[in-house]
Motif scaffolding. Structure first.
Motif, PDB file in Angstrom:
ATOM      1  N   LEU A 119     -70.090-140.272 -43.890  1.00 18.15           N
ATOM      2  CA  LEU A 119     -69.382-141.282 -43.118  1.00 18.15           C
ATOM      3  C   LEU A 119     -68.768-142.286 -44.088  1.00 18.15           C
ATOM      4  O   LEU A 119     -69.491-143.043 -44.751  1.00 18.15           O
ATOM      5  CB  LEU A 119     -70.343-141.986 -42.152  1.00 18.15           C
ATOM      6  CG  LEU A 119     -71.264-141.062 -41.332  1.00 18.15           C
ATOM      7  CD1 LEU A 119     -72.275-141.884 -40.534  1.00 18.15           C
ATOM      8  CD2 LEU A 119     -70.442-140.179 -40.412  1.00 18.15           C
ATOM      9  N   ARG A 120     -67.460-142.270 -44.210  1.00 17.30           N
ATOM     10  CA  ARG A 120     -66.787-143.167 -45.154  1.00 17.30           C
ATOM     11  C   ARG A 120     -66.818-144.601 -44.673  1.00 17.30           C
ATOM     12  O   ARG A 120     -66.676-144.888 -43.487  1.00 17.30           O
ATOM     13  CB  ARG A 120     -65.329-142.734 -45.335  1.00 17.30           C
ATOM     14  CG  ARG A 120     -65.147-141.400 -46.036  1.00 17.30           C
ATOM     15  CD  ARG A 120     -65.494-141.493 -47.502  1.00 17.30           C
ATOM     16  NE  ARG A 120     -65.218-140.247 -48.204  1.00 17.30           N
ATOM     17  CZ  ARG A 120     -65.496-140.046 -49.476  1.00 17.30           C
ATOM     18  NH1 ARG A 120     -66.040-141.008 -50.197  1.00 17.30           N
ATOM     19  NH2 ARG A 120     -65.222-138.883 -50.060  1.00 17.30           N
ATOM     20  N   THR A 157     -74.200-140.906 -46.284  1.00 18.05           N
ATOM     21  CA  THR A 157     -74.476-139.518 -45.916  1.00 18.05           C
ATOM     22  C   THR A 157     -75.819-139.449 -45.202  1.00 18.05           C
ATOM     23  O   THR A 157     -76.818-139.973 -45.697  1.00 18.05           O
ATOM     24  CB  THR A 157     -74.502-138.608 -47.153  1.00 18.05           C
ATOM     25  OG1 THR A 157     -73.223-138.650 -47.793  1.00 18.05           O
ATOM     26  CG2 THR A 157     -74.802-137.169 -46.754  1.00 18.05           C
ATOM     27  N   VAL A 158     -75.796-138.810 -44.033  1.00 15.18           N
ATOM     28  CA  VAL A 158     -76.995-138.644 -43.220  1.00 15.18           C
ATOM     29  C   VAL A 158     -77.300-137.149 -43.113  1.00 15.18           C
ATOM     30  O   VAL A 158     -76.394-136.345 -42.836  1.00 15.18           O
ATOM     31  CB  VAL A 158     -76.809-139.252 -41.818  1.00 15.18           C
ATOM     32  CG1 VAL A 158     -78.077-139.067 -40.982  1.00 15.18           C
ATOM     33  CG2 VAL A 158     -76.461-140.735 -41.926  1.00 15.18           C
ATOM     34  N   PHE A 159     -78.544-136.764 -43.345  1.00 14.83           N
ATOM     35  CA  PHE A 159     -78.972-135.363 -43.332  1.00 14.83           C
ATOM     36  C   PHE A 159     -79.753-135.097 -42.045  1.00 14.83           C
ATOM     37  O   PHE A 159     -80.732-135.795 -41.761  1.00 14.83           O
ATOM     38  CB  PHE A 159     -79.849-135.061 -44.545  1.00 14.83           C
ATOM     39  CG  PHE A 159     -79.191-135.323 -45.869  1.00 14.83           C
ATOM     40  CD1 PHE A 159     -78.668-134.282 -46.620  1.00 14.83           C
ATOM     41  CD2 PHE A 159     -79.100-136.613 -46.368  1.00 14.83           C
ATOM     42  CE1 PHE A 159     -78.066-134.524 -47.846  1.00 14.83           C
ATOM     43  CE2 PHE A 159     -78.497-136.868 -47.598  1.00 14.83           C
ATOM     44  CZ  PHE A 159     -77.977-135.816 -48.336  1.00 14.83           C
ATOM     45  N   GLN A 160     -79.328-134.063 -41.295  1.00 12.81           N
ATOM     46  CA  GLN A 160     -79.961-133.788 -40.015  1.00 12.81           C
ATOM     47  C   GLN A 160     -80.267-132.303 -39.858  1.00 12.81           C
ATOM     48  O   GLN A 160     -79.584-131.458 -40.434  1.00 12.81           O
ATOM     49  CB  GLN A 160     -79.049-134.228 -38.868  1.00 12.81           C
ATOM     50  CG  GLN A 160     -78.682-135.702 -38.921  1.00 12.81           C
ATOM     51  CD  GLN A 160     -77.743-136.095 -37.804  1.00 12.81           C
ATOM     52  OE1 GLN A 160     -78.159-136.370 -36.694  1.00 12.81           O
ATOM     53  NE2 GLN A 160     -76.456-136.106 -38.101  1.00 12.81           N
ATOM     54  N   ALA A 161     -81.293-132.012 -39.072  1.00 15.19           N
ATOM     55  CA  ALA A 161     -81.666-130.639 -38.742  1.00 15.19           C
ATOM     56  C   ALA A 161     -81.494-130.431 -37.245  1.00 15.19           C
ATOM     57  O   ALA A 161     -81.582-131.382 -36.451  1.00 15.19           O
ATOM     58  CB  ALA A 161     -83.113-130.358 -39.155  1.00 15.19           C
ATOM     59  N   GLU A 162     -81.248-129.182 -36.860  1.00 14.36           N
ATOM     60  CA  GLU A 162     -81.094-128.857 -35.449  1.00 14.36           C
ATOM     61  C   GLU A 162     -82.373-129.194 -34.680  1.00 14.36           C
ATOM     62  O   GLU A 162     -83.486-128.917 -35.137  1.00 14.36           O
ATOM     63  CB  GLU A 162     -80.785-127.372 -35.275  1.00 14.36           C
ATOM     64  CG  GLU A 162     -79.375-126.972 -35.693  1.00 14.36           C
ATOM     65  CD  GLU A 162     -78.317-127.448 -34.703  1.00 14.36           C
ATOM     66  OE1 GLU A 162     -78.694-127.771 -33.548  1.00 14.36           O
ATOM     67  OE2 GLU A 162     -77.130-127.488 -35.085  1.00 14.36           O
ATOM     68  N   VAL A 163     -82.180-129.795 -33.503  1.00 12.71           N
ATOM     69  CA  VAL A 163     -83.319-130.137 -32.658  1.00 12.71           C
ATOM     70  C   VAL A 163     -84.058-128.856 -32.257  1.00 12.71           C
ATOM     71  O   VAL A 163     -83.449-127.863 -31.858  1.00 12.71           O
ATOM     72  CB  VAL A 163     -82.859-130.895 -31.406  1.00 12.71           C
ATOM     73  CG1 VAL A 163     -84.036-131.151 -30.460  1.00 12.71           C
ATOM     74  CG2 VAL A 163     -82.186-132.207 -31.797  1.00 12.71           C
ATOM     75  N   GLY A 164     -85.383-128.874 -32.384  1.00 16.49           N
ATOM     76  CA  GLY A 164     -86.197-127.731 -32.003  1.00 16.49           C
ATOM     77  C   GLY A 164     -86.292-126.633 -33.039  1.00 16.49           C
ATOM     78  O   GLY A 164     -86.941-125.609 -32.808  1.00 16.49           O
ATOM     79  N   PRO A 218     -61.921-126.727 -57.246  1.00 18.89           N
ATOM     80  CA  PRO A 218     -62.271-126.580 -55.831  1.00 18.89           C
ATOM     81  C   PRO A 218     -61.914-127.848 -55.055  1.00 18.89           C
ATOM     82  O   PRO A 218     -62.018-128.956 -55.582  1.00 18.89           O
ATOM     83  CB  PRO A 218     -63.777-126.342 -55.862  1.00 18.89           C
ATOM     84  CG  PRO A 218     -64.230-126.927 -57.158  1.00 18.89           C
ATOM     85  CD  PRO A 218     -63.107-126.734 -58.118  1.00 18.89           C
ATOM     86  N   VAL A 219     -61.489-127.679 -53.818  1.00 17.56           N
ATOM     87  CA  VAL A 219     -61.051-128.804 -52.988  1.00 17.56           C
ATOM     88  C   VAL A 219     -61.828-128.792 -51.682  1.00 17.56           C
ATOM     89  O   VAL A 219     -61.940-127.758 -51.021  1.00 17.56           O
ATOM     90  CB  VAL A 219     -59.543-128.734 -52.701  1.00 17.56           C
ATOM     91  CG1 VAL A 219     -59.135-129.810 -51.700  1.00 17.56           C
ATOM     92  CG2 VAL A 219     -58.747-128.884 -53.986  1.00 17.56           C
ATOM     93  N   SER A 220     -62.379-129.939 -51.320  1.00 17.81           N
ATOM     94  CA  SER A 220     -63.080-130.090 -50.053  1.00 17.81           C
ATOM     95  C   SER A 220     -63.252-131.579 -49.783  1.00 17.81           C
ATOM     96  O   SER A 220     -63.426-132.371 -50.714  1.00 17.81           O
ATOM     97  CB  SER A 220     -64.449-129.411 -50.084  1.00 17.81           C
ATOM     98  OG  SER A 220     -65.201-129.719 -48.928  1.00 17.81           O
ATOM     99  N   THR A 221     -63.206-131.958 -48.513  1.00 23.98           N
ATOM    100  CA  THR A 221     -63.461-133.352 -48.170  1.00 23.98           C
ATOM    101  C   THR A 221     -64.950-133.675 -48.232  1.00 23.98           C
ATOM    102  O   THR A 221     -65.334-134.846 -48.282  1.00 23.98           O
ATOM    103  CB  THR A 221     -62.979-133.658 -46.749  1.00 23.98           C
ATOM    104  OG1 THR A 221     -63.689-132.831 -45.813  1.00 23.98           O
ATOM    105  CG2 THR A 221     -61.478-133.402 -46.619  1.00 23.98           C
ATOM    106  N   CYS A 222     -65.799-132.633 -48.223  1.00 27.01           N
ATOM    107  CA  CYS A 222     -67.261-132.814 -48.246  1.00 27.01           C
ATOM    108  C   CYS A 222     -67.734-133.667 -47.073  1.00 27.01           C
ATOM    109  O   CYS A 222     -68.788-134.319 -47.145  1.00 27.01           O
ATOM    110  CB  CYS A 222     -67.724-133.448 -49.561  1.00 27.01           C
ATOM    111  SG  CYS A 222     -67.246-132.504 -51.026  1.00 27.01           S
ATOM    112  N   ALA A 223     -66.969-133.683 -45.983  1.00 26.93           N
ATOM    113  CA  ALA A 223     -67.305-134.532 -44.846  1.00 26.93           C
ATOM    114  C   ALA A 223     -68.488-134.007 -44.059  1.00 26.93           C
ATOM    115  O   ALA A 223     -69.275-134.781 -43.511  1.00 26.93           O
ATOM    116  CB  ALA A 223     -66.093-134.670 -43.928  1.00 26.93           C
ATOM    117  N   SER A 224     -68.628-132.697 -43.960  1.00 24.38           N
ATOM    118  CA  SER A 224     -69.733-132.098 -43.217  1.00 24.38           C
ATOM    119  C   SER A 224     -70.120-130.801 -43.906  1.00 24.38           C
ATOM    120  O   SER A 224     -69.315-129.868 -43.946  1.00 24.38           O
ATOM    121  CB  SER A 224     -69.325-131.837 -41.765  1.00 24.38           C
ATOM    122  OG  SER A 224     -70.380-131.249 -41.038  1.00 24.38           O
ATOM    123  N   VAL A 225     -71.333-130.754 -44.434  1.00 22.33           N
ATOM    124  CA  VAL A 225     -71.776-129.591 -45.210  1.00 22.33           C
ATOM    125  C   VAL A 225     -73.172-129.196 -44.744  1.00 22.33           C
ATOM    126  O   VAL A 225     -74.076-130.033 -44.693  1.00 22.33           O
ATOM    127  CB  VAL A 225     -71.805-129.901 -46.718  1.00 22.33           C
ATOM    128  CG1 VAL A 225     -72.293-128.687 -47.495  1.00 22.33           C
ATOM    129  CG2 VAL A 225     -70.427-130.325 -47.210  1.00 22.33           C
TER     130      VAL A 225
END
Length: 283
Positions: free
Chosen positions: A247-248, A258-265, A221-228
């Protein structure tokens, strides 16, 4: 060292995905001994000789041109990330220099600790977690000690995901997709750092210990894993949908934050805040 067969393994995995009719050929009535396109079929469509393409799959064409790679990629129907990976693998077959041991800059550690409302980790090219803030530790691996030692004792997210059967398997709602992303991360690192003996040893360890890893590794499998974006089933606060942005750090040989975020609200944001509040209440 990363084997010269890596390029051939990737090409064979993508050739096996195609049927003759996918590229405008008649499938014919003869039984096919291998899945997908034959080498001679792909070579003809790519405009190269069968002998040349065979040597390419055997790792015997270290000076293959970008034009030939692009032509092969066109026939295989590779997407942008796969094309970039193909070119890196071709370059990697010519590179065998050793790489330096990974060390985290103090400034990167400070940056990770500066995130107080969202989980953040510093991750190495081998999947080692080099630093994490309290919220990332509580989210990803609270069963591990918070303090991360130097060297081989550091937590590695690929080893955790494949070899631990407890917390990690329950954390990811779609564990198999997380496992594929783990392998894509290692694939990308190996194509960039083929001289990293620690990376090779990690792949060998996982191949020997995990049938699941062996099966998924063969698919390349190939992926940059930049945004998951994925769903986490946390045992304390419940299911959360979080987006991980990688963020490289360009001068650290494959490291990133790597920063983990959730949608506001969103309910996920509320649950993530609740987890942070629980941590704040600890002595």
């Amino acid at each position: 060292m990363y084997p010269s067969s890596a390029l051939g393994e990737f090409l064979r995995s993508r050739r096996a995905r195609l049927r003759p009719e996918d590229v405008g050929l008649r499938s014919g009535v003869r039984s096919r001994r291998v899945a997908g396109l034959r080498r001679e079929e792909l070579a003809s469509l790519a405009g190269v000789s069968v002998g040349y393409y065979t040597r390419l799959e055997q790792g015997q064409s270290p000076n293959v041109s970008e034009e030939v790679l692009d032509s092969v990629a066109r026939v295989l129907g590779l997407d942008g990330e796969e094309i970039a990976h193909l070119h890196r693998l071709a370059r990697a077959s010519r590179l065998r220099e050793q790489v330096r041991p990974e060390r985290l800059r103090p400034g990167v550690r400070l940056m990770v600790n500066s995130f107080t409302e969202v989980p953040a980790i510093a991750v190495g090219r081998r999947g080692d977690i080099l630093a994490w803030n309290r919220l990332a530790h509580a989210l990803l691996a609270p069963h591990w000690p918070f303090e991360i030692p130097e060297g081989e004792a550091r937590p590695n997210f690929v080893l955790i995901d494949f070899l631990e059967t407890g917390f990690s398997r329950g954390l990811y709602v779609d564990w198999e997709q997380k496992a594929r992303d783990d392998i894509a991360y290692l694939e990308g690192a190996l194509s960039r750092f083929p001289g990293d003996e620690g990376l090779i040893a990690l792949v060998e360890e996982l191949t020997a210990a995990s049938p699941e890893f062996r099966a998924l590794w063969a698919e390349h499998p190939v992926s940059t894993c930049a945004s998951v974006t994925r769903d986490y089933r946390h045992p304390v606060v419940g299911v959360m949908t979080l987006t991980a942005e990688l963020l490289r750090t360009p001068d650290d040989e494959g490291q990133g934050v790597t920063v983990f975020q959730a949608e506001v609200g969103s309910p996920s944001r509320d649950r993530l805040r609740h987890l942070a509040d629980l941590l704040a209440e600890r002595p």
